[in-house]
Design an enzyme around this catalytic site. Sequence first.
Site, short mmCIF file in Angstrom:
data_model
loop_
_atom_site.label_atom_id
_atom_site.label_comp_id
_atom_site.label_asym_id
_atom_site.label_seq_id
_atom_site.Cartn_x
_atom_site.Cartn_y
_atom_site.Cartn_z
N ARG A 1 1.07 9.92 5.86
CA ARG A 1 1.26 8.54 6.32
C ARG A 1 2.54 7.93 5.75
O ARG A 1 2.65 6.71 5.62
CB ARG A 1 0.05 7.70 5.92
CG ARG A 1 -1.24 8.19 6.57
CD ARG A 1 -2.44 7.39 6.15
NE ARG A 1 -3.61 7.81 6.91
CZ ARG A 1 -4.82 8.01 6.39
NH1 ARG A 1 -5.02 7.83 5.10
NH2 ARG A 1 -5.82 8.39 7.15
N SER B 1 -9.95 5.64 -5.14
CA SER B 1 -10.85 6.78 -5.34
C SER B 1 -10.35 7.76 -6.39
O SER B 1 -11.12 8.22 -7.24
CB SER B 1 -11.05 7.51 -4.01
OG SER B 1 -9.81 7.99 -3.49
N LYS C 1 0.86 -1.18 0.00
CA LYS C 1 0.00 0.00 0.00
C LYS C 1 0.90 1.23 0.00
O LYS C 1 1.62 1.49 0.96
CB LYS C 1 -0.92 0.02 1.22
CG LYS C 1 -1.89 1.20 1.22
CD LYS C 1 -2.82 1.14 2.42
CE LYS C 1 -3.78 2.30 2.43
NZ LYS C 1 -4.68 2.28 3.61
N TYR D 1 -15.11 0.79 -7.49
CA TYR D 1 -16.39 1.42 -7.18
C TYR D 1 -17.41 1.21 -8.29
O TYR D 1 -18.59 1.51 -8.11
CB TYR D 1 -16.18 2.91 -6.90
CG TYR D 1 -15.28 3.14 -5.71
CD1 TYR D 1 -15.76 3.01 -4.41
CD2 TYR D 1 -13.92 3.43 -5.87
CE1 TYR D 1 -14.94 3.18 -3.31
CE2 TYR D 1 -13.09 3.60 -4.78
CZ TYR D 1 -13.60 3.47 -3.50
OH TYR D 1 -12.77 3.64 -2.42
N ARG E 1 -10.45 10.40 1.33
CA ARG E 1 -10.44 11.12 2.61
C ARG E 1 -11.79 11.77 2.88
O ARG E 1 -12.27 11.82 4.00
CB ARG E 1 -9.32 12.16 2.60
CG ARG E 1 -7.94 11.57 2.25
CD ARG E 1 -7.14 11.20 3.47
NE ARG E 1 -6.01 10.33 3.12
CZ ARG E 1 -4.83 10.75 2.68
NH1 ARG E 1 -4.61 12.05 2.53
NH2 ARG E 1 -3.86 9.89 2.41
N LYS F 1 -2.16 -1.63 -3.70
CA LYS F 1 -3.00 -0.44 -3.69
C LYS F 1 -2.11 0.79 -3.73
O LYS F 1 -1.18 0.88 -2.92
CB LYS F 1 -3.86 -0.43 -2.41
CG LYS F 1 -4.80 0.75 -2.28
CD LYS F 1 -5.60 0.65 -0.97
CE LYS F 1 -6.55 1.84 -0.83
NZ LYS F 1 -7.32 1.78 0.44
#
Length: 330
Positions: free
Chosen positions: A219, A276, A198, A315, A208, A250
Amino acid sequence: MAPVIRPRRLRSTAAVRRLVAETRLAPSELVLPMFVADGLDEPREISSMPGVVQHTEDSLRRAAAAAVEAGVGGLMLFGVPSPDAKDATGSQADAADGVLNRALSLLRNDLGERTVLMADTCLDEFTDHGHCGVLDARGRVDNDATLDRYVAMSLAQARAGAHMLGPSGMMDGQVGVIRAALDAEGFTDTAILAYTAKYASAFYGPFREAVGSSLQGDRRTYQQDSANRTEALRELSLDLAEGADIVMVKPAMSYLDIVRDVAEIADVPVAAYQISGEYSMITAAAERGWIDRDAAILESLTSIRRAGASIILTYWATEVAGWLSSPAAG
């Protein structure tokens, strides 16, 4: 002289192209990420992800049933607690009446074994600082203290009915401690979908908003650096040794080389998450008439599948499953 070898023969009609296609998509390979939020009377649109919503419990149940009916292979749930329920340790993450665990229980009761019910096993939605773990006195994520929280969260999700847990925080040792805790409590059949590689990515921006993130800072001390490739294989070897049942990369589209690297080595199924930002880029370009939306969606998913992923989180899962199941697609 006219050429004897003519590769174009196998591109001459749609039927021929379907016949010789080397990479195929199936509805059962798609997983639908879903967001369920506390305190909503009706679904709330996510402005940066047109067409995606934060669900109420009722709308979540309807959308989940529709996805399963369309043939989607699994559902990945993310919980969005109310802002006043967040705290430094993400205590709502393992509360039996927390938004995510309530939703898991509802869907397990509704759908039983008709789908693979997956849970995001991470604290970022539940902490008031927005990080994926608990912080130490210096404000840095404390790896080993976070593992304790992941154990508690994992057991709560397993009790709520999740078939598969998705530890996404990129903490060292997370798969091993979760596997040990599940087995000790008798959840030997609960599987782990490890977020193996990731990356710290600019393409998470819309997510977010989707989870109402309270993130302060970034992060990069725990997610992978986008410049690194071999490091992903080190993470892969660790996750496999710790008992991962599925491994995931990811984001997907900007990391297809990593998907391929992982797929060539892993002896378990490989997943990839079309995140996203990838969704929003295609959606925004299509809204402006710059690209053919449906063709771009299928091309993007096919590229992920071609790279080696046998499971794709997207999605568009329900919509694409409908396309793939139609007579025209066959």
